[in-house]
Each structure stands twice: as structure tokens, then as C-alpha cells.
Scaffold this motif. Structure first.
Motif, PDB file in Angstrom:
ATOM      1  N   PHE A   2       0.894  -0.992   0.071  1.00 28.18           N
ATOM      2  CA  PHE A   2      -0.060  -0.170  -0.149  1.00 28.18           C
ATOM      3  C   PHE A   2       0.799   1.194   0.103  1.00 28.18           C
ATOM      4  O   PHE A   2       1.501   1.451   1.102  1.00 28.18           O
ATOM      5  N   ILE A   3       1.107   1.865  -0.979  1.00 27.13           N
ATOM      6  CA  ILE A   3       1.979   2.897  -1.422  1.00 27.13           C
ATOM      7  C   ILE A   3       1.365   4.293  -1.380  1.00 27.13           C
ATOM      8  O   ILE A   3       0.346   4.438  -2.168  1.00 27.13           O
ATOM      9  N   PHE A   4       2.020   5.101  -0.658  1.00 26.41           N
ATOM     10  CA  PHE A   4       1.768   6.591  -0.442  1.00 26.41           C
ATOM     11  C   PHE A   4       2.332   7.188  -1.537  1.00 26.41           C
ATOM     12  O   PHE A   4       3.468   7.432  -1.672  1.00 26.41           O
ATOM     13  N   VAL A   5       1.742   7.693  -2.848  1.00 32.07           N
ATOM     14  CA  VAL A   5       2.421   8.123  -3.860  1.00 32.07           C
ATOM     15  C   VAL A   5       2.431   9.674  -3.822  1.00 32.07           C
ATOM     16  O   VAL A   5       1.469  10.345  -3.690  1.00 32.07           O
ATOM     17  N   ASN A  28       1.242  -4.594  -8.712  1.00 27.56           N
ATOM     18  CA  ASN A  28       0.123  -5.342  -8.169  1.00 27.56           C
ATOM     19  C   ASN A  28       0.005  -4.861  -6.817  1.00 27.56           C
ATOM     20  O   ASN A  28       0.404  -5.434  -5.841  1.00 27.56           O
ATOM     21  N   ASN A  29      -0.171  -3.435  -6.653  1.00 30.70           N
ATOM     22  CA  ASN A  29      -0.274  -2.756  -5.256  1.00 30.70           C
ATOM     23  C   ASN A  29      -1.571  -1.997  -5.113  1.00 30.70           C
ATOM     24  O   ASN A  29      -2.191  -1.596  -6.159  1.00 30.70           O
ATOM     25  N   ARG A  30      -1.773  -1.371  -4.059  1.00 31.14           N
ATOM     26  CA  ARG A  30      -2.809  -0.430  -3.906  1.00 31.14           C
ATOM     27  C   ARG A  30      -2.089   0.831  -3.378  1.00 31.14           C
ATOM     28  O   ARG A  30      -0.836   0.803  -2.916  1.00 31.14           O
ATOM     29  N   TYR A  31      -2.679   1.938  -3.990  1.00 32.22           N
ATOM     30  CA  TYR A  31      -2.069   3.298  -3.927  1.00 32.22           C
ATOM     31  C   TYR A  31      -2.905   4.325  -3.197  1.00 32.22           C
ATOM     32  O   TYR A  31      -4.268   4.055  -3.199  1.00 32.22           O
ATOM     33  N   LEU A  32      -2.398   5.142  -2.542  1.00 28.32           N
ATOM     34  CA  LEU A  32      -2.827   6.531  -1.935  1.00 28.32           C
ATOM     35  C   LEU A  32      -2.501   7.613  -2.589  1.00 28.32           C
ATOM     36  O   LEU A  32      -1.179   7.868  -2.611  1.00 28.32           O
ATOM     37  N   LYS A  34      -8.960   1.681  -9.688  1.00 28.44           N
ATOM     38  CA  LYS A  34      -9.546   0.556  -9.131  1.00 28.44           C
ATOM     39  C   LYS A  34      -9.034   0.048  -8.007  1.00 28.44           C
ATOM     40  O   LYS A  34      -9.605  -0.860  -7.034  1.00 28.44           O
ATOM     41  N   LYS A  35      -7.700   0.376  -7.785  1.00 33.13           N
ATOM     42  CA  LYS A  35      -6.678  -0.353  -6.710  1.00 33.13           C
ATOM     43  C   LYS A  35      -6.090   0.722  -5.934  1.00 33.13           C
ATOM     44  O   LYS A  35      -4.932   0.626  -5.451  1.00 33.13           O
ATOM     45  N   SER A  36      -6.945   1.885  -5.838  1.00 27.68           N
ATOM     46  CA  SER A  36      -6.521   3.220  -5.138  1.00 27.68           C
ATOM     47  C   SER A  36      -7.309   3.658  -4.066  1.00 27.68           C
ATOM     48  O   SER A  36      -8.606   3.382  -4.192  1.00 27.68           O
ATOM     49  N   VAL A  37      -6.805   4.490  -3.116  1.00 27.64           N
ATOM     50  CA  VAL A  37      -7.570   5.118  -2.284  1.00 27.64           C
ATOM     51  C   VAL A  37      -7.554   6.649  -2.433  1.00 27.64           C
ATOM     52  O   VAL A  37      -6.163   6.994  -2.671  1.00 27.64           O
ATOM     53  N   LEU A  38      -8.434   7.503  -2.640  1.00 33.39           N
ATOM     54  CA  LEU A  38      -8.098   8.945  -2.723  1.00 33.39           C
ATOM     55  C   LEU A  38      -8.372   9.694  -1.692  1.00 33.39           C
ATOM     56  O   LEU A  38      -9.351   9.665  -0.875  1.00 33.39           O
TER      57      LEU A  38
END
Length: 191
Positions: free
Chosen positions: A26-29, A56-60, A79-83
Motif C-alpha cells: 500500500f504505497i502513498f504516492v 500489483n499494489n494499492r495506492y494512496l 480500481k486499486k487506489s484510495v483517494l
């Protein structure tokens, strides 16, 4: 005598970096910059999103300009991110907040994002003086899975801070509909 240093324009070439972002993270970009600010070229945003989508990660992604997120909601990485957006108060302090969209505009954009089915977070940092009912309403519009509360971490800037009791009451109201994380720099409000 002062001299101006002229730097050549920055050209972002992520493909040359070839950094492996791994998988299952889960990466804070862009944690130290606002990649979504009005003056950031669209091509840069697209390059970052395309690059992230290759893993294949989730992103913030976080911005004080969440209306810009709306332009990219159909990008596959979403689709695999949090905003996330910052809503540090319901008030507008022009000398402090300068060119950022007003909190009400940020909340409206996040509401649209949440209605689209993308998970959202809100950061109330640095939390400034607020009107309790109005701030809770703005944060609620965002349908956040989590809210972070934090204090001003810049000691060279004085901000209008709420009282400890106001922050405790805000936390209690937010916990009625979401998870609240208090950052270490704000623990003193919770004593």
C-alpha cells in the motif's frame, strides 16, 4: 548582489527509473508534493498512474485539489487506489490557504469520487479552528473510510488552532461514522 538561478525545465521520465514497486504493498504516492495541483501537467499525472498500474499494489493519492482526481476516475489504477484530500477546517483562511480550493469544493469533489465507488480518506491536518457541525458535515460528505487528525508540524508558521476540548468533540463525532487516527503530533489534544 542576488543572482537568479535558472534551471532547465524538468522532464519526468518514469520509464527510465525502472523502480520495482513490488506487489501487495500500500504505497502513498507523492507524499511530499501535490501531484494533482492545477499547475502539474496532465502528462506527468498520466505517467505516474500508468507506472503505478504496472504493479500489483494499492495506492494512496492525496490532494488539496481533489476535483483533478475526477479527470482520471476511469484510469485502471483507480480500481486499486484510495483517494484522499485535506480538510483542515470548514473555514477559509486566505492568507494561510492561498490558492487551494475552499474546503467545501474539496468535499464536493470527494463526494463525487465516493459515489463513483472509489474508497476515500480525509486528513484534517494541520487542523485549524473550525465550526464543529460544519466540519463534521464536510468530512461526512466525503464518505471516508478513515480520517487522520494532526497538528501543524511547521514551527515557523503559527496557525489558528482549536482547543483540546474541540478536537476531542470532533473526534467523537467523526467516530460515529468512520475510523479516526490521531497522529503522534496531535496526542497532546487527546490528554
Amino acid at each position: 548582489m542576488r543572482r537568479k538561478l535558472l534551471l532547465p525545465p524538468l522532464h519526468l521520465e518514469l520509464k527510465e527509473l525502472k523502480v520495482n514497486l513490488g506487489e501487495g504493498n500500500f504505497i502513498f504516492v507523492g507524499s511530499s508534493t501535490d501531484e494533482w495541483a492545477a499547475n502539474v501537467p496532465s502528462e506527468w499525472i498520466e505517467q505516474v498512474l500508468d507506472y503505478c498500474d504496472g504493479f500489483n499494489n494499492r495506492y494512496l493519492f492525496q490532494s488539496k485539489n481533489p476535483a483533478r482526481f475526477l479527470e482520471y476516475l476511469d484510469h485502471p489504477v483507480m480500481k486499486k487506489s484510495v483517494l484522499c484530500t485535506t480538510i483542515e477546517t470548514n473555514r477559509f483562511y486566505p492568507d494561510i490557504m492561498r490558492n487551494t480550493p475552499v474546503p467545501q469544493e474539496r468535499a464536493a469533489a470527494m463526494q463525487e469520487i465516493a459515489n463513483y465507488g472509489i474508497p476515500t480518506y480525509v486528513t484534517c491536518e494541520p487542523l485549524m479552528q473550525f465550526d464543529p457541525a460544519e466540519l463534521v458535515e464536510l468530512v461526512g460528505m466525503c464518505s471516508p473510510q478513515q480520517v487522520n487528525i494532526g497538528r501543524n508540524s511547521r514551527y515557523d508558521i503559527t496557525l489558528p488552532e482549536p482547543t483540546a476540548n474541540e478536537v476531542k468533540m470532533l473526534k467523537a463525532e467523526l467516530e460515529k461514522f468512520t475510523k479516526v487516527e490521531v497522529k503522534a503530533n496531535a496526542y497532546r489534544w487527546m490528554r
